[in-house]
Write an enzyme that holds these catalytic residues in place. Sequence first.
Site, short mmCIF file in Angstrom:
data_model
loop_
_atom_site.label_atom_id
_atom_site.label_comp_id
_atom_site.label_asym_id
_atom_site.label_seq_id
_atom_site.Cartn_x
_atom_site.Cartn_y
_atom_site.Cartn_z
N CYS A 280 15.53 10.93 -15.83
CA CYS A 280 15.39 12.02 -15.01
C CYS A 280 15.72 13.14 -15.05
O CYS A 280 16.20 13.85 -15.81
CB CYS A 280 16.71 11.42 -14.17
SG CYS A 280 17.75 11.76 -12.81
N CYS B 255 16.11 13.41 -4.55
CA CYS B 255 15.53 12.47 -5.02
C CYS B 255 13.68 12.77 -5.03
O CYS B 255 12.67 12.92 -5.85
CB CYS B 255 16.00 11.57 -5.36
SG CYS B 255 17.16 10.70 -6.36
N ASP C 241 36.37 0.54 -12.86
CA ASP C 241 35.09 -0.17 -13.17
C ASP C 241 35.72 -0.84 -13.20
O ASP C 241 35.72 -2.46 -14.26
CB ASP C 241 33.88 0.39 -14.30
CG ASP C 241 33.05 -0.79 -14.50
OD1 ASP C 241 32.44 -1.63 -13.38
OD2 ASP C 241 32.40 -0.51 -15.85
#
Length: 349
Positions: free
Chosen positions: A246, A186, A132
């Site tokens: 989630c 998903c 990152d």
Amino acid sequence: MSDWAQELGFSQVGVAGVDLSGAEPGLMQWLAAEFHGSMDYMAAHGLKRARPAELVPGTVSVITARMDYLPRDTPDDWQDAELARLGRPQEGIVSLYARGRDYHKVLRSRLQKLQDRIAAEVGPFGHRVFSDSAPVLEVELASRSGQGWRGKHTLVLNREGGSMFFLGEIYLDLALPPTEPVSDHCGSCRACIDACPTGAIVAPYRLDARRCISYLTIEHHGAIDEELRPLIGNRIYGCDDCQLVCPWNKYAQRSSLPDFDARDGLSGATLVELFGWSEEEFLRRTEGSPIRRIGHERWLRNIAVALGNALAALPAGDAQREALLSALRTRAEHPSAVVREHVRWALER
């Protein structure tokens, strides 16, 4: 390589090729829509993100690695426990990933050790380590190398690890066989989209960072849009809501490292306590933490918004209001115009 990686605290490693041309149109559309907000570096680097061999000349393969970050003492019902914090408006919520040591430092150090182990086996080779920290399409590389699939919230999801993990990469000039990607799981679920407090997930797999609470409380400089302030609630650094709802995160794993254990004062502290930190105390308490990079001014800005929202949540005659008002008044004449403006807004709540 997997055994070496696990010894270093990584939960999985994979290998991706460097042809990411299929991701270029989506990247350019996202930038053209200005969904990156004030993160000018996203546009400045442009397509270099999707072209590893341009970022690091000679790169022919990318090793990807993921590292779980839930603290070691995380309870089994952690998702419910974290969501419950939203119902305690006087508590300041710091994202789970930021309650311990700065992940950039942890991952870079351990990726370098992994590289050293590989070099000891095969001989020296050209490489660069990232976490990152550069124009890298981390999610694209991770999904291509089998770390998981891109969820509708745009984070990587793994069947055995949910999404509560960090990603890191080693760009190298060795040709390694790529690992197989996995399919999307998903389905028709849209829990993350429905849970986003500000509607930042504007469509499946498409995030408008300008509305994202993580962006607003961490990346964004200056004043926060007044329209969005009430939606921030008591989140003072980041936002985990899309991950908390989630279903795949029931499989999220605890870290094997002490680095990500929560520091004192960053979990369960009241807004009044946190707002009282002087700059000196802020720097001391956030040393080696990712929170330090936002600086004391943005820390106070974020907490002022949360204090205003807490005032709005308490009924007019509630005795707890006075402590919140008193805390805000201590910063009413702060040297920063940004802090003063957010304090003034909060007091009017």
